[in-house]
Write an enzyme that holds these catalytic residues in place. Structure first.
Site, mmCIF file in Angstrom:
data_model
loop_
_atom_site.group_PDB
_atom_site.id
_atom_site.type_symbol
_atom_site.label_atom_id
_atom_site.label_comp_id
_atom_site.label_asym_id
_atom_site.label_seq_id
_atom_site.Cartn_x
_atom_site.Cartn_y
_atom_site.Cartn_z
ATOM 1 N N GLU A 1 49.440 9.122 48.252
ATOM 2 C CA GLU A 1 50.663 8.618 48.892
ATOM 3 C C GLU A 1 50.207 7.529 49.850
ATOM 4 O O GLU A 1 49.566 7.821 50.863
ATOM 5 C CB GLU A 1 51.368 9.736 49.673
ATOM 6 N N CYS B 1 55.527 5.199 57.052
ATOM 7 C CA CYS B 1 55.183 4.583 55.760
ATOM 8 C C CYS B 1 56.387 3.931 55.107
ATOM 9 O O CYS B 1 56.270 2.901 54.456
ATOM 10 C CB CYS B 1 54.552 5.617 54.838
ATOM 11 N N LYS C 1 41.443 18.246 55.760
ATOM 12 C CA LYS C 1 40.781 17.371 56.730
ATOM 13 C C LYS C 1 41.850 16.618 57.524
ATOM 14 O O LYS C 1 42.503 15.723 56.992
ATOM 15 C CB LYS C 1 39.887 16.348 56.023
ATOM 16 N N GLU D 1 51.161 -4.706 54.619
ATOM 17 C CA GLU D 1 51.674 -3.690 55.534
ATOM 18 C C GLU D 1 51.055 -3.865 56.919
ATOM 19 O O GLU D 1 49.834 -3.949 57.045
ATOM 20 C CB GLU D 1 51.320 -2.295 55.005
HETATM 21 P P1 NAD Z 1 43.520 6.005 56.502
HETATM 22 O O1 NAD Z 1 43.440 5.783 55.040
HETATM 23 O O2 NAD Z 1 42.658 5.203 57.378
HETATM 24 O O3 NAD Z 1 43.195 7.524 56.857
HETATM 25 C C1 NAD Z 1 43.872 8.596 56.244
HETATM 26 C C2 NAD Z 1 42.934 9.779 56.164
HETATM 27 O O4 NAD Z 1 41.858 9.437 55.309
HETATM 28 C C3 NAD Z 1 42.326 10.174 57.512
HETATM 29 O O5 NAD Z 1 42.235 11.573 57.593
HETATM 30 C C4 NAD Z 1 40.934 9.552 57.431
HETATM 31 O O6 NAD Z 1 39.982 10.201 58.221
HETATM 32 C C5 NAD Z 1 40.624 9.702 55.958
HETATM 33 N N1 NAD Z 1 39.601 8.760 55.493
HETATM 34 C C6 NAD Z 1 39.288 7.551 56.005
HETATM 35 N N2 NAD Z 1 38.249 7.002 55.325
HETATM 36 C C7 NAD Z 1 37.918 7.888 54.363
HETATM 37 C C8 NAD Z 1 36.939 7.887 53.332
HETATM 38 N N3 NAD Z 1 36.060 6.897 53.192
HETATM 39 N N4 NAD Z 1 36.891 8.948 52.491
HETATM 40 C C9 NAD Z 1 37.779 9.967 52.605
HETATM 41 N N5 NAD Z 1 38.713 10.032 53.591
HETATM 42 C C10 NAD Z 1 38.791 8.999 54.450
HETATM 43 O O7 NAD Z 1 45.058 5.841 56.890
HETATM 44 P P2 NAD Z 1 45.713 5.964 58.343
HETATM 45 O O8 NAD Z 1 45.442 4.727 59.101
HETATM 46 O O9 NAD Z 1 45.357 7.283 58.954
HETATM 47 O O10 NAD Z 1 47.270 6.066 57.954
HETATM 48 C C11 NAD Z 1 48.090 4.976 57.815
HETATM 49 C C12 NAD Z 1 48.383 4.703 56.353
HETATM 50 O O11 NAD Z 1 48.985 5.853 55.755
HETATM 51 C C13 NAD Z 1 49.388 3.587 56.160
HETATM 52 O O12 NAD Z 1 48.986 2.764 55.104
HETATM 53 C C14 NAD Z 1 50.668 4.335 55.794
HETATM 54 O O13 NAD Z 1 51.612 3.573 55.088
HETATM 55 C C15 NAD Z 1 50.138 5.462 55.004
HETATM 56 N N6 NAD Z 1 51.122 6.555 54.919
HETATM 57 C C16 NAD Z 1 51.723 6.797 53.721
HETATM 58 C C17 NAD Z 1 52.694 7.807 53.621
HETATM 59 C C18 NAD Z 1 53.369 8.127 52.308
HETATM 60 O O14 NAD Z 1 54.015 9.165 52.204
HETATM 61 N N7 NAD Z 1 53.258 7.300 51.299
HETATM 62 C C19 NAD Z 1 53.026 8.557 54.756
HETATM 63 C C20 NAD Z 1 52.387 8.259 55.969
HETATM 64 C C21 NAD Z 1 51.428 7.260 56.029
#
Ligand code: NAD
Length: 495
Positions: free
Chosen positions: A265, A300, A189, A399
């Site tokens: 992650e 991240c 997804k 963050e």
């Molecule tokens: P997010 O959690 O909003 O979304 C991530 C994914 O999850 C998207 O595909 C989204 O559609 C999906 N999602 C959202 N709600 C959901 C639900 N209820 N059920 C299942 N899936 C759902 O995060 P974001 O805003 O896209 O990304 C930013 C975050 O990602 C930051 O916190 C960042 O630090 C983190 N990040 C971590 C790493 C790592 O390697 N640790 C790398 C990149 C980003």
């Protein structure tokens, strides 16, 4: 070498309405609904993606399960699987600029960074795991005479992959490459606001000869598609990168369904600890700015907390501010741009709110903290430095995921370590010092998954990347990542 003329031509290409890839066939959402995709570069309407339904997820998981069960991939000779994955990597490398430009158009990362981090890294990752396919073996355990114990490494079956909008191609590759190399089928997804490059990547997998049903892509919202994948009874493992809030939901989905393993992650608030005896304070200042401002801080592992020895606090911070003020912000598809767009209006509003709150809690804004280039129609923010930030303040602990650096002075090494650890996160960090003992003691003292000494942000597919504390519970990259996608099965024989 990036070619501006080619980038300018690619950015003008119309992006047709996008469909899911299920069982090797491009198809609309089951109810025909779509979602609009806008560009953070100028706010323009870019395309539409299929707004997936729970029914689409069912269809994709069924296709993945069938592909797994009939062995078209899972039992294909490893050497053949390797060949297809290598071809997939080659096609990503051959189409690198197309993939990168398409990705920048919907996510806003500056092209110089995107080209390396997205197709560059994805091709390298696929090749790394492809080459390992026929080199990983099971075990024969040292058991008593008259017995033979085998340890098999079985693929888990169907892997659900959910990725965020910052570096979607790179992060997806970190998960789908080891999952596919281990013989699994995948349902991915993409993030709803940055799906385009991932769909193109999936088309390259098909072109490389990956059998139908082995890599399926269902686009749409997290609330619908992500939830359906999380709750699905026939998904064996979920590999996720994103926010802590969503990560928590996935654990709930797992508990409410089939107890699927969830690898998370998550976010970070990484400390960048600078001692006065850093080998080169100018290099440290440049890396400090780069470590938080590149990709508008939407990284991240961004070094969002500068923890600096008090004797150099003022001079070092002033230098970081000078560098911040000299960075070129703007159109991420111009090759000289150093800071591209903030991904969305929502993210930008959230960033500005964090800055206002920090000031209300006593921080001093030395530069930035403003929306800029509004006349472009895009979402841009000036790099921000906040001084006199205390460990109790919100900006120190939460963050932002934006170009916002907080600065906190320290007096002793123990205090520096204590400050570095004073958040719920443990993803990354750095220490700058010429003293070997200090370097070891600080890296041993900081509870983070990935630390740097006298540099910030260097990494490679050969080493694990993962978080401690609330930054996550798994790792991407390195041969260790295979463990997420296999079940160890023991067979005890009396012989
Ligand atoms: P997010 O959690 O909003 O979304 C991530 C994914 O999850 C998207 O595909 C989204 O559609 C999906 N999602 C959202 N709600 C959901 C639900 N209820 N059920 C299942 N899936 C759902 O995060 P974001 O805003 O896209 O990304 C930013 C975050 O990602 C930051 O916190 C960042 O630090 C983190 N990040 C971590 C790493 C790592 O390697 N640790 C790398 C990149 C980003």
């Amino acid at each position: 070498m990036l070619d501006q003329t080619r980038i300018d031509a690619l950015r003008l290409e119309a992006v047709p309405s996008q469909q899911h890839l299920i069982n090797g066939t491009w198809q609309d959402a089951s109810d025909g609904q779509t979602l609009d995709v806008h560009s953070p570069i100028d706010g323009s309407h870019l395309s539409r993606i299929a707004a997936g339904t729970a029914h689409d997820v069912d269809t994709a998981v069924a296709a993945a399960r069938q592909a797994f069960a009939d062995g078209r991939w899972s039992r294909m000779p490893p050497v053949q699987r390797k060949k297809i994955l290598c071809r997939f990597a080659d096609l990503i490398a051959e189409n690198a600029l197309e993939l990168a430009v398409l990705g920048v158009r919907d996510n806003g990362t500056e092209i110089g960074m995107a080209i390396k981090a997205e197709p560059g890294s994805a091709a390298q990752t696929l090749r790394f795991y492809a080459e390992a396919v026929d080199k990983l073996a099971g075990e024969i355990a040292p058991t008593p005479d008259g017995t033979l114990a085998l340890v098999h490494r079985d693929p888990v079956g169907v892997v659900g992959v959910i990725v965020p909008w910052n570096f979607p191609v790179m992060i997806a590759a970190w998960k789908i490459a080891p999952a596919l190399a281990a013989g699994n089928s995948v349902v991915m997804k993409p993030p709803e606001s940055a799906s385009l490059a991932l769909l193109k990547m999936a088309s390259l997998a098909k072109e490389a000869g990956l059998p139908d049903g082995v890599l399926n892509v269902v686009t749409g919202t997290g609330q619908v598609v992500g939830e359906a994948l999380g709750l699905h009874m026939d998904v064996d493992v979920l590999a996720f990168t994103g926010s802590g809030a969503t990560g928590r939901r996935l654990l709930e989905y797992s508990a409410r369904s089939n107890l699927k393993r969830c690898y998370l992650e998550l976010g970070g608030k990484s400390p960048n600890v600078v001692f006065a005896d850093a080998p080169d304070l100018e290099v440290a200042a440049q890396a400090t700015a780069n470590g938080i401002f590149r990709n508008s801080g939407q990284v991240c592992i961004a070094g969002s907390r500068l923890i600096v020895e008090r004797s150099i606090h003022k001079a070092f911070t002033e230098r970081v501010v000078e560098i911040a003020n000299s960075l070129t912000i703007g159109d991420p598809l111009q090759i000289n741009t150093e800071i591209g767009a903030v991904h969305s209006e929502m993210q930008l509003a959230q960033n500005l709110e964090f800055v206002a709150k920090a000031e209300a809690e006593g921080a001093t804004r030395l530069t930035g903290g403003e929306r800029v280039l509004q006349d472009t129609g895009g979402t841009y923010m000036s790099p921000t430095v906040l001084d006199n930030v205390t460990a109790e303040s919100t900006i120190f602990r939460k963050e932002v995921f934006g170009p916002v650096l907080s600065v906190t002075p320290f007096d002793t090494m123990d205090e520096a370590i204590q400050l570095a650890n004073a958040t719920e996160f443990g993803l990354s960090g750095a220490v700058w010092t010429s003293n070997l003992s200090t370097a070891h003691r600080v890296t041993m003292g900081i509870h983070s998954g990935m630390l740097h000494v006298n540099t910030y942000g260097g990494s490679d597919v050969t080493i694990p990347m993962g978080g401690m504390k609330q930054s996550g519970n798994g790792i991407d990259k390195s041969l260790h990542a295979f463990d997420k996608y296999v079940n160890l099965k023991s067979v005890w024989m009396k012989i």
